[in-house]
Design an enzyme around this catalytic site. Structure first.
Site, short mmCIF file in Angstrom:
data_model
loop_
_atom_site.label_atom_id
_atom_site.label_comp_id
_atom_site.label_asym_id
_atom_site.label_seq_id
_atom_site.Cartn_x
_atom_site.Cartn_y
_atom_site.Cartn_z
N TRP A 152 -7.37 4.37 -8.77
CA TRP A 152 -6.82 3.02 -8.62
C TRP A 152 -7.88 2.03 -9.12
CZ3 TRP A 152 -7.44 -0.31 -3.81
CH2 TRP A 152 -6.58 -1.42 -3.85
N ASP A 159 -8.94 8.23 0.64
CA ASP A 159 -8.09 7.05 0.64
C ASP A 159 -6.65 7.52 0.75
OD1 ASP A 159 -6.61 4.78 0.20
OD2 ASP A 159 -7.77 4.09 -1.52
N LYS A 210 2.61 0.51 2.35
CA LYS A 210 3.73 1.24 1.76
C LYS A 210 4.57 1.94 2.81
CE LYS A 210 0.79 0.38 -1.52
NZ LYS A 210 0.77 -0.29 -2.79
C1 LMR Z 1 -0.73 -0.64 -6.82
O1 LMR Z 1 -1.55 0.23 -7.14
O2 LMR Z 1 0.13 -1.07 -7.60
C2 LMR Z 1 -0.72 -1.17 -5.40
O3 LMR Z 1 -1.63 -0.46 -4.63
C3 LMR Z 1 -0.90 -2.64 -5.34
C4 LMR Z 1 -2.29 -3.09 -5.68
O4 LMR Z 1 -2.86 -3.85 -4.87
O5 LMR Z 1 -2.84 -2.74 -6.72
#
Ligand code: LMR
Length: 401
Positions: free
Chosen positions: A133, A214, A249
């Site tokens: 992420w 996570d 979520k």
């Molecule tokens: C995402 O990955 O789209 C979500 O977790 C929202 C974000 O804050 O990035």
């Protein structure tokens, strides 16, 4: 004299939230949002869960003060989240080895955990999966943690490259941390099997590496209990473990910012020390977390009927996501695309990569009004019966030219 602020450079918009803004600005009535990780139902909206609505009413009726709750947040929430993550009877909980603080979302939890790691071992590095992420880099970087990457997703074969992952983790310095997605890997959707979690636990144990899990999508891959497999295993096998979680979520509480950071320590005494540091760090970053969303979660988790309703609503979201994965993979197969997209049906959670170029992603957006993140990550929750053919046609078109 130049102003101090003249030294600042304009920062490009966020890789994920920036696309959400572009989508909102598009006036096409048939636009499709496959960008930010937010659940959508068949009508394309993100409704408030029924269990949340009911709990919210009860919290509102019972609330008699807006005075501060405290640095670590709502104790009922913290206990409830520990039980969801580890299971109520987990030896780490019974042994007083878990310290949890409620945080502003999972992001706040990553930040708190990063600061704790930095404070405990200033030269420790945190190893992120490649890919991960994008905000992991930002949150941990701002906490002053040095970052490295381990290989995770094989983009050619569309699967976890577990051998390469283990080879890299085998070279990590003792005391470093390895950040692992608990389930529903963001952005690739490819999760570890139980056997792989076991191998990883052995590897972390052997090399004195601290797992940092996570888990932002618990309940959206295989089920609430099933998705906690890795967390529970690591908490049993390892002396030290960091777990950050989110209620964005699985409770649909996105804007309320509800998350948690839990640290498992070797014993009760050290856990008390860790708890004091978690609180001290939280105080230094944001002082105290917001209460509203956590109070709702605490209410749901302390009431059998609301808890059962939540479990049903979560099952429904998960089953819909997995159904959409099969639907999209099938529609793409019908188009006879050169790429075999069957992997989408096997991956889990909200995300998968299409594996197309940045130019093709931009074409999907500009020509077909289909919005995804430039890495080619799609949020399958944005698919529905009305738009799936349009999406499949658009993907097939950009692949063809
Ligand atoms: C995402 O990955 O789209 C979500 O977790 C929202 C974000 O804050 O990035």
């Amino acid at each position: 004299m130049p102003a101090v602020l003249d030294s600042l450079k304009t920062i490009p918009s966020d890789a994920i939230l920036g696309i959400m803004q572009l989508f909102r600005a598009d006036e096409d009535p048939n636009k499709v949002d496959l960008s930010v990780g937010v659940y959508q139902d068949e009508s394309g909206s993100t409704p408030v869960l029924e269990c949340v609505k009911r709990a919210e009413g009860e919290v509102y009726a019972a609330e008699d003060t807006k005075s501060y709750v405290g640095i670590a947040g709502n104790p009922g929430f913290n206990r409830g989240i520990e039980e969801i993550l580890f299971g109520a009877d987990h030896p780490a909980l019974a042994g007083g080895r878990a310290a949890t603080v409620q945080t502003p979302g999972g992001s706040g939890a990553v930040s708190v955990a990063g600061h704790l790691i930095r404070r405990a071992k200033p030269d420790a590095r945190v190893w992120l999966s490649d890919p991960s992420w994008p905000n992991h880099r930002q949150l941990l970087g701002l906490a002053g943690v040095a970052l490295e990457h381990y290989p995770y997703y094989d983009r050619g074969a569309n699967r976890v490259d577990f051998e390469a992952m283990c080879a890299a983790i085998g070279t990590i310095r003792p005391g470093d941390s390895v950040l692992i997605h608990g389930c529903c890997h963001n952005p690739c959707g490819a999760d570890l099997t139980r056997a792989q979690w076991q191998t990883l636990a052995e590897l972390c144990e052997r090399h004195d590496v601290v797992p940092f899990i996570d888990i932002a999508y618990q309940g959206l891959a295989e089920g609430l209990e099933e998705d906690a497999y890795g967390v529970r295993l690591m908490a049993e096998r390892l002396r030290e473990l960091v777990v950050v979680a989110s209620c964005s979520k699985n409770f649909g509480l996105y804007r309320e910012r509800v998350g948690s950071a839990t640290v498992i320590s070797p014993d009760r005494e050290r856990s008390a020390t860790v708890a004091s540091n978690l609180s001290n760090i939280a105080r230094g970053i944001y002082s105290m977390p917001p209460d509203h969303g956590a109070a709702i979660v605490a209410r749901i988790l302390s009431d059998a009927d609301l808890g059962a309703l939540w479990a049903r609503e979560l099952d429904e979201m998960r089953e819909r996501l997995n159904g959409l994965r099969r639907l999209l993979a099938g529609k793409l197969a019908e188009r006879g695309t050169t790429t075999d997209f069957s992997f989408i049906a096997n991956e889990r959670g909200m995300f998968s990569f299409l594996g197309i170029s940045r130019e093709q992603v931009i074409r999907l957006r500009e020509e077909f009004h289909v919005y995804l993140v430039e890495s080619s990550r799609i949020n399958v929750a944005g698919i529905n019966q009305r738009n799936v053919d349009k999406v499949a046609d658009a993907i097939a078109a950009v692949l063809q030219d």
